[in-house]
Design a protein around this motif. Structure first.
Motif, PDB file in Angstrom:
ATOM      1  N   PRO A 179      34.451  32.229  40.713  1.00  0.00           N
ATOM      2  CA  PRO A 179      35.208  30.918  40.673  1.00  0.00           C
ATOM      3  C   PRO A 179      35.760  30.770  39.415  1.00  0.00           C
ATOM      4  O   PRO A 179      37.032  30.138  39.224  1.00  0.00           O
ATOM      5  CB  PRO A 179      34.383  29.911  41.040  1.00  0.00           C
ATOM      6  CG  PRO A 179      32.949  30.268  41.007  1.00  0.00           C
ATOM      7  CD  PRO A 179      33.003  31.829  41.089  1.00  0.00           C
ATOM      8  N   ASP A 180      35.193  31.412  38.128  1.00  0.00           N
ATOM      9  CA  ASP A 180      35.802  31.160  36.802  1.00  0.00           C
ATOM     10  C   ASP A 180      37.052  31.707  36.655  1.00  0.00           C
ATOM     11  O   ASP A 180      37.990  31.486  35.715  1.00  0.00           O
ATOM     12  CB  ASP A 180      34.509  31.413  35.922  1.00  0.00           C
ATOM     13  CG  ASP A 180      33.567  30.684  35.878  1.00  0.00           C
ATOM     14  OD1 ASP A 180      33.613  29.608  36.193  1.00  0.00           O
ATOM     15  OD2 ASP A 180      32.549  31.125  35.468  1.00  0.00           O
ATOM     16  N   LYS A 181      37.067  32.755  37.560  1.00  0.00           N
ATOM     17  CA  LYS A 181      38.493  33.655  37.307  1.00  0.00           C
ATOM     18  C   LYS A 181      39.465  33.364  38.147  1.00  0.00           C
ATOM     19  O   LYS A 181      40.558  33.859  38.213  1.00  0.00           O
ATOM     20  CB  LYS A 181      38.034  34.959  37.584  1.00  0.00           C
ATOM     21  CG  LYS A 181      37.112  35.666  36.347  1.00  0.00           C
ATOM     22  CD  LYS A 181      36.880  37.220  36.855  1.00  0.00           C
ATOM     23  CE  LYS A 181      35.870  37.811  35.751  1.00  0.00           C
ATOM     24  NZ  LYS A 181      35.738  39.192  35.826  1.00  0.00           N
ATOM     25  N   VAL A 182      39.411  32.293  39.122  1.00  0.00           N
ATOM     26  CA  VAL A 182      40.296  31.765  40.028  1.00  0.00           C
ATOM     27  C   VAL A 182      41.932  31.191  39.299  1.00  0.00           C
ATOM     28  O   VAL A 182      42.809  31.642  39.739  1.00  0.00           O
ATOM     29  CB  VAL A 182      39.766  30.796  41.057  1.00  0.00           C
ATOM     30  CG1 VAL A 182      40.931  29.985  41.799  1.00  0.00           C
ATOM     31  CG2 VAL A 182      38.899  31.367  41.810  1.00  0.00           C
ATOM     32  N   PRO A 183      41.807  30.706  38.037  1.00  0.00           N
ATOM     33  CA  PRO A 183      43.013  30.419  37.641  1.00  0.00           C
ATOM     34  C   PRO A 183      43.697  31.470  37.488  1.00  0.00           C
ATOM     35  O   PRO A 183      45.143  31.343  37.353  1.00  0.00           O
ATOM     36  CB  PRO A 183      42.696  29.843  36.093  1.00  0.00           C
ATOM     37  CG  PRO A 183      41.103  29.239  36.305  1.00  0.00           C
ATOM     38  CD  PRO A 183      40.470  30.209  37.591  1.00  0.00           C
ATOM     39  N   ALA A 184      43.236  32.652  37.270  1.00  0.00           N
ATOM     40  CA  ALA A 184      44.217  33.781  37.283  1.00  0.00           C
ATOM     41  C   ALA A 184      45.225  33.924  38.382  1.00  0.00           C
ATOM     42  O   ALA A 184      46.258  34.654  38.429  1.00  0.00           O
ATOM     43  CB  ALA A 184      43.499  35.105  36.902  1.00  0.00           C
ATOM     44  N   VAL A 185      44.857  33.704  39.484  1.00  0.00           N
ATOM     45  CA  VAL A 185      45.650  33.661  40.668  1.00  0.00           C
ATOM     46  C   VAL A 185      46.084  32.175  41.171  1.00  0.00           C
ATOM     47  O   VAL A 185      46.987  32.534  42.114  1.00  0.00           O
ATOM     48  CB  VAL A 185      44.876  34.458  41.961  1.00  0.00           C
ATOM     49  CG1 VAL A 185      44.732  35.741  41.648  1.00  0.00           C
ATOM     50  CG2 VAL A 185      43.626  33.457  42.013  1.00  0.00           C
ATOM     51  N   LEU A 186      45.670  31.481  40.847  1.00  0.00           N
ATOM     52  CA  LEU A 186      46.182  29.900  41.129  1.00  0.00           C
ATOM     53  C   LEU A 186      47.572  29.857  40.999  1.00  0.00           C
ATOM     54  O   LEU A 186      48.359  29.224  41.697  1.00  0.00           O
ATOM     55  CB  LEU A 186      45.265  28.884  40.822  1.00  0.00           C
ATOM     56  CG  LEU A 186      44.148  28.533  41.191  1.00  0.00           C
ATOM     57  CD1 LEU A 186      43.318  27.444  40.407  1.00  0.00           C
ATOM     58  CD2 LEU A 186      44.093  28.201  42.901  1.00  0.00           C
TER      59      LEU A 186
END
Length: 195
Positions: free
Chosen positions: A38-45
């Motif tokens: 979940p910590d990497k989700v901003p990369a696709v949001l």
């Protein structure tokens, strides 16, 4: 069934590029980015696609992540020794969700190679075939980017040092493999084949 296209490993290098390539071919509403971390989700949001979290060790999370998906890209895991169980969780979840086609990033000659690194790809391909799901196997070769660490020292030394001797490698850029995956995911005519 919806017409959702889901990409596992969507926050990794290949996965992010596949999402980008899909967005060049279809609407953001059709694209589901499945992230393990979940910590990497901003990369696709920022791409305005739907995101779902699913650690592939957590079958319930994987079930929820693939619910309603039509076409699913299973980007091969990178945890040797664990990825067979992880791949099986995704494949079984896809079966139960009624996914109409699964696409898998495998390795060259996975069905005939005897090398240890390919064994899990071979087993995953067989598991997909045995699942009864329509499938497309993408036999990605090595990535250009894998060789950068060997090439950088050559600037200083004038020599490329490696262990392949006269061996040859047919590699391509991550973007090339991502584009191929997006074409296969967003178009028909690739059922039950290895490319």
């Amino acid at each position: 069934m919806s017409d959702l296209i889901a990409v596992t490993g969507a926050t990794g290098l290949l996965g992010r590029l596949v999402v980008d390539q899909l967005l060049a071919r279809t609407s953001a509403e059709r694209v589901v980015a499945i992230a393990r971390n979940p910590d990497k989700v901003p990369a696709v949001l920022e791409k305005s696609v739907q995101t779902r979290i699913a650690d592939h060790d957590d079958r319930a999370a994987v079930d929820a992540a693939v619910a309603g998906v039509d076409v699913l890209l299973l980007i091969s895991g990178n945890e040797f020794g664990k990825r067979m169980a992880q791949h099986e969780n995704v494949i079984r979840a896809a079966q139960e969700a009624g996914v109409s086609r699964i696409v898998y990033t495998s390795a060259p000659h996975a069905d005939t190679s005897e090398t240890a690194i390919v064994a899990e790809h071979k087993a995953t391909e067989q598991m997909i075939r045995d699942s009864g799901l329509p499938y497309t196997i993408l036999r990605n070769n090595s990535y250009h980017e894998n060789y950068v660490p060997f090439l950088e020292p050559a600037r200083a030394t004038g020599s490329i040092v490696g262990s392949v001797r006269d061996g040859r490698v047919a590699s391509a850029d991550h973007v090339d493999y991502a584009e191929a995956a997006a074409v296969v995911l967003s178009s028909a005519g690739h059922e039950n084949v290895g490319l």
